[in-house]
Design a protein around this motif. Structure first.
Motif, PDB file in Angstrom:
ATOM      1  N   LEU A 144       0.829  -1.204   0.000  1.00 20.77           N
ATOM      2  CA  LEU A 144       0.000   0.000   0.000  1.00 20.77           C
ATOM      3  C   LEU A 144       0.867   1.259   0.000  1.00 20.77           C
ATOM      4  O   LEU A 144       0.635   2.197  -0.772  1.00 20.77           O
ATOM      5  CB  LEU A 144      -0.919  -0.013   1.219  1.00 20.77           C
ATOM      6  CG  LEU A 144      -1.781   1.233   1.443  1.00 20.77           C
ATOM      7  CD1 LEU A 144      -2.748   1.430   0.279  1.00 20.77           C
ATOM      8  CD2 LEU A 144      -2.544   1.125   2.758  1.00 20.77           C
ATOM      9  N   CYS A 145       1.892   1.273   0.860  1.00 17.71           N
ATOM     10  CA  CYS A 145       2.766   2.442   0.950  1.00 17.71           C
ATOM     11  C   CYS A 145       3.507   2.695  -0.360  1.00 17.71           C
ATOM     12  O   CYS A 145       3.614   3.839  -0.828  1.00 17.71           O
ATOM     13  CB  CYS A 145       3.771   2.267   2.097  1.00 17.71           C
ATOM     14  SG  CYS A 145       3.043   2.398   3.745  1.00 17.71           S
ATOM     15  N   LEU A 146       3.998   1.629  -0.969  1.00 21.78           N
ATOM     16  CA  LEU A 146       4.699   1.777  -2.246  1.00 21.78           C
ATOM     17  C   LEU A 146       3.760   2.294  -3.333  1.00 21.78           C
ATOM     18  O   LEU A 146       4.147   3.108  -4.176  1.00 21.78           O
ATOM     19  CB  LEU A 146       5.320   0.439  -2.660  1.00 21.78           C
ATOM     20  CG  LEU A 146       6.490  -0.033  -1.778  1.00 21.78           C
ATOM     21  CD1 LEU A 146       6.836  -1.481  -2.096  1.00 21.78           C
ATOM     22  CD2 LEU A 146       7.714   0.866  -1.977  1.00 21.78           C
ATOM     23  N   LYS A 147       2.525   1.841  -3.277  1.00 27.04           N
ATOM     24  CA  LYS A 147       1.540   2.246  -4.277  1.00 27.04           C
ATOM     25  C   LYS A 147       1.217   3.738  -4.164  1.00 27.04           C
ATOM     26  O   LYS A 147       0.956   4.403  -5.184  1.00 27.04           O
ATOM     27  CB  LYS A 147       0.270   1.422  -4.099  1.00 27.04           C
ATOM     28  CG  LYS A 147      -0.819   1.712  -5.126  1.00 27.04           C
ATOM     29  CD  LYS A 147      -2.027   0.812  -4.898  1.00 27.04           C
ATOM     30  CE  LYS A 147      -3.140   1.114  -5.888  1.00 27.04           C
ATOM     31  NZ  LYS A 147      -4.318   0.251  -5.649  1.00 27.04           N
ATOM     32  N   ILE A 148       1.252   4.285  -2.941  1.00 29.04           N
ATOM     33  CA  ILE A 148       0.840   5.683  -2.762  1.00 29.04           C
ATOM     34  C   ILE A 148       2.019   6.637  -2.609  1.00 29.04           C
ATOM     35  O   ILE A 148       1.849   7.780  -2.180  1.00 29.04           O
ATOM     36  CB  ILE A 148      -0.120   5.831  -1.562  1.00 29.04           C
ATOM     37  CG1 ILE A 148       0.544   5.360  -0.267  1.00 29.04           C
ATOM     38  CG2 ILE A 148      -1.397   5.067  -1.801  1.00 29.04           C
ATOM     39  CD1 ILE A 148      -0.363   5.483   0.957  1.00 29.04           C
ATOM     40  N   GLY A 149       3.237   6.153  -2.923  1.00 34.45           N
ATOM     41  CA  GLY A 149       4.344   7.096  -3.009  1.00 34.45           C
ATOM     42  C   GLY A 149       5.566   6.834  -2.160  1.00 34.45           C
ATOM     43  O   GLY A 149       6.528   7.603  -2.207  1.00 34.45           O
ATOM     44  N   ALA A 150       5.567   5.762  -1.380  1.00 32.27           N
ATOM     45  CA  ALA A 150       6.771   5.441  -0.601  1.00 32.27           C
ATOM     46  C   ALA A 150       7.918   5.093  -1.535  1.00 32.27           C
ATOM     47  O   ALA A 150       7.720   4.563  -2.631  1.00 32.27           O
ATOM     48  CB  ALA A 150       6.500   4.270   0.334  1.00 32.27           C
ATOM     49  N   LEU A 151       9.123   5.382  -1.083  1.00 31.55           N
ATOM     50  CA  LEU A 151      10.308   5.140  -1.912  1.00 31.55           C
ATOM     51  C   LEU A 151      10.858   3.736  -1.738  1.00 31.55           C
ATOM     52  O   LEU A 151      11.587   3.241  -2.603  1.00 31.55           O
ATOM     53  CB  LEU A 151      11.389   6.171  -1.569  1.00 31.55           C
ATOM     54  CG  LEU A 151      10.968   7.632  -1.773  1.00 31.55           C
ATOM     55  CD1 LEU A 151      12.028   8.573  -1.232  1.00 31.55           C
ATOM     56  CD2 LEU A 151      10.706   7.899  -3.254  1.00 31.55           C
ATOM     57  N   ASP A 152      10.540   3.103  -0.616  1.00 33.60           N
ATOM     58  CA  ASP A 152      11.014   1.754  -0.339  1.00 33.60           C
ATOM     59  C   ASP A 152      10.279   1.247   0.892  1.00 33.60           C
ATOM     60  O   ASP A 152       9.454   1.971   1.474  1.00 33.60           O
ATOM     61  CB  ASP A 152      12.531   1.745  -0.103  1.00 33.60           C
ATOM     62  CG  ASP A 152      13.181   0.423  -0.521  1.00 33.60           C
ATOM     63  OD1 ASP A 152      12.489  -0.617  -0.426  1.00 33.60           O
ATOM     64  OD2 ASP A 152      14.351   0.440  -0.931  1.00 33.60           O
ATOM     65  N   ALA A 153      10.565   0.037   1.291  1.00 35.23           N
ATOM     66  CA  ALA A 153      10.007  -0.516   2.534  1.00 35.23           C
ATOM     67  C   ALA A 153      11.018  -1.514   3.073  1.00 35.23           C
ATOM     68  O   ALA A 153      11.255  -2.563   2.474  1.00 35.23           O
ATOM     69  CB  ALA A 153       8.668  -1.199   2.273  1.00 35.23           C
ATOM     70  N   TYR A 154      11.652  -1.139   4.204  1.00 37.57           N
ATOM     71  CA  TYR A 154      12.701  -1.971   4.786  1.00 37.57           C
ATOM     72  C   TYR A 154      12.129  -2.813   5.928  1.00 37.57           C
ATOM     73  O   TYR A 154      11.559  -2.265   6.883  1.00 37.57           O
ATOM     74  CB  TYR A 154      13.835  -1.108   5.338  1.00 37.57           C
ATOM     75  CG  TYR A 154      14.468  -0.186   4.333  1.00 37.57           C
ATOM     76  CD1 TYR A 154      15.317  -0.677   3.336  1.00 37.57           C
ATOM     77  CD2 TYR A 154      14.231   1.185   4.379  1.00 37.57           C
ATOM     78  CE1 TYR A 154      15.911   0.170   2.423  1.00 37.57           C
ATOM     79  CE2 TYR A 154      14.825   2.047   3.468  1.00 37.57           C
ATOM     80  CZ  TYR A 154      15.659   1.531   2.492  1.00 37.57           C
ATOM     81  OH  TYR A 154      16.238   2.385   1.582  1.00 37.57           O
TER      82      TYR A 154
END
Length: 464
Positions: free
Chosen positions: A302-312
């Motif tokens: 969800l975060c990546l879809k709405i504009g996050a640059l990555d997810a660690y």
């Protein structure tokens, strides 16, 4: 209004707790005159260290008869002057009332004295396969202080706040009477909840001497997710989307690059990523890897879809320690970066967090002052710090006055409140009066007068 402490009073106090536990004059460390931030400072006439409920009761009976003010203090980690003895008198320190008295695994409760540290209770619970959910950032605070301010912390978004975990309280009233409010039961509709009046009253109604606290089974799995965003607006805007996804993270914290760098410098340790302007730090817990992995994957996608640059993924003990130790050090790190600071602990509706943070940035530019922040994005509780740096005393006081007036007014405009978890104490009481108006304040003052008609217990705080 109040009587000064005499030699006869000192002798009476020594007879109750012992000669070594009563300090006066230069024997009292100046640190007892203030709390963590030190915005207000007053020395007590006597510092009295207690170990038992009976000692507290005897001291309060004496203070009641002699009309001597009494202020209760735990670790002194407060930020609004609630434990500062404004009227002098007796400063009653409860840090030696530090026993975990019993564990009831069948009813999922633990009974503690008020001087037990949050970190000690958390460790004890985990050793017995339980979790004490309230998780304020200051782990060296006492449980008595947490209850007195209804502390929230990072896990509040899923588990709630301190009030939700207090089953009963044994207290000493201002006249020295010992009473227990509440009971070690899950439900209670038996009249007014006197226990809940004590919680969050900042030591103005009674002295907490024992608490029965609710525990929950310790989740078997816990994983964190660090999500960088290009700016704070996109980071904060992701939070309502996360909540609407029907996944309930244990914690949702927001932080800026500047605050992380302060923490790196303060701790001398590297944060996993500092390339980006804004971050959301989430934790997920549960009883199976599959459940936690599914929740984490849902939120990451969800975060990546709405504009996050990555997810660690933060799943190893080393990574967890790196990330959460940095988060836990934010207050001290900001404090170390400046000559003096003061804080604004507002809470606003979740969909107004970005609006408020943007407002603080504009205010900082307008006033030419640093205003770093961090906070609990999941429940809208923001910790905003005004830094003095090189300002003169006159400019500093003027800056504080303008910034606080503007920020508290903005919080109210957005539907928020002047304090989310640090309390009102001495420093914020005028802002409380402005927000609530006459009738709620008169009602609070009426409650205070019923409990403490002589106004000897922590006078000058909250609504007076």
């Amino acid at each position: 209004m109040y009587n000064k402490i005499t030699a006869a009073d000192i002798a009476a106090l020594q007879a109750i707790v012992g000669t070594d536990e009563v300090l006066t004059g230069n024997a009292i460390n100046p640190d007892y005159a203030h709390d963590e931030l030190g915005g207000i400072s007053r020395m007590p006439e006597a510092l009295v260290r207690v170990r038992t409920t009976e000692e507290v009761s005897a001291i309060m009976r004496h203070a009641w008869e002699r009309n001597i003010p009494v202020t209760v203090r735990g670790s002194g980690t407060g930020l609004v002057g609630a434990a500062v003895p404004i009227e002098g008198g007796i400063l009653l320190e409860t840090t030696k009332m530090n026993k975990i008295l019993s564990l009831d695994p069948n009813n999922l409760t633990v009974t503690v004295q008020p001087g037990v540290l949050l970190m000690e209770l958390a460790a004890f619970a985990e050793e017995n396969d339980f979790l004490y959910p309230p998780d304020p950032g200051e782990k060296s605070a006492t449980i008595g202080g947490n209850i007195s301010t209804n502390a929230g912390g990072m896990r509040a978004v899923k588990y709630g706040v301190t009030r939700d975990y207090v089953r009963s309280l044994t207290v000493v009233l201002p006249n020295g009477e010992i009473q227990t409010f509440g009971a070690a039961v899950a439900k209670n509709s038996s009249g007014y909840s006197l226990k809940d009046l004590i919680i969050g009253s900042e030591g103005t109604l009674a002295i907490i001497c024992e608490a029965v606290l609710k525990l929950v089974p310790l989740p078997k799995v816990s994983v964190s997710l660090l999500v960088p965003f290009p700016d704070m607006k996109s980071a904060i805007e992701a939070v309502p989307e996360i909540i609407r996804s029907k996944v309930t993270p244990t914690a949702i914290e927001y932080m800026s690059r500047d605050t992380i760098l302060f923490s790196e410098s303060y701790l001398g340790k590297k944060f996993p990523d500092t390339k980006n302007d804004a971050y959301i730090l989430l934790t997920f817990d549960g009883n199976s890897d599959a459940q936690v992995d599914q929740d984490m994957s849902t939120v990451a996608e969800l975060c990546l879809k709405i504009g996050a640059l990555d997810a660690y993924i933060v799943d190893t003990e080393e990574r967890k320690k790196s990330v959460w130790s940095a988060r836990g050090a934010f207050l001290e790190a900001i404090k170390a970066s400046t000559t003096e600071m003061d804080e604004c602990d507002v809470v606003v509706p979740g969909n107004q967090v970005d609006t408020f943070i943007k407002f603080t940035h504009e205010l900082a530019d307008e006033m030419n002052v640093r205003i770093p922040s961090f906070g609990h994005a999941g429940d809208g509780n923001l910790h905003i710090y005004i830094c003095r740096d090189a300002l003169s005393e006159a400019d500093w006081q003027n800056t504080l006055s303008v910034c606080f007036d503007r920020m508290y007014a903005k919080a109210v405009e957005l539907g928020g409140l002047v304090s989310g978890e640090h309390g009102i104490g001495y420093a914020k009481k005028e802002f409380l009066k402005r927000q609530y108006g006459e009738t709620p304040i008169v009602l609070m003052q009426g409650i205070k007068k019923v409990f403490d008609p002589k106004n000897i217990l922590n006078p000058g705080k909250v609504c007076f």
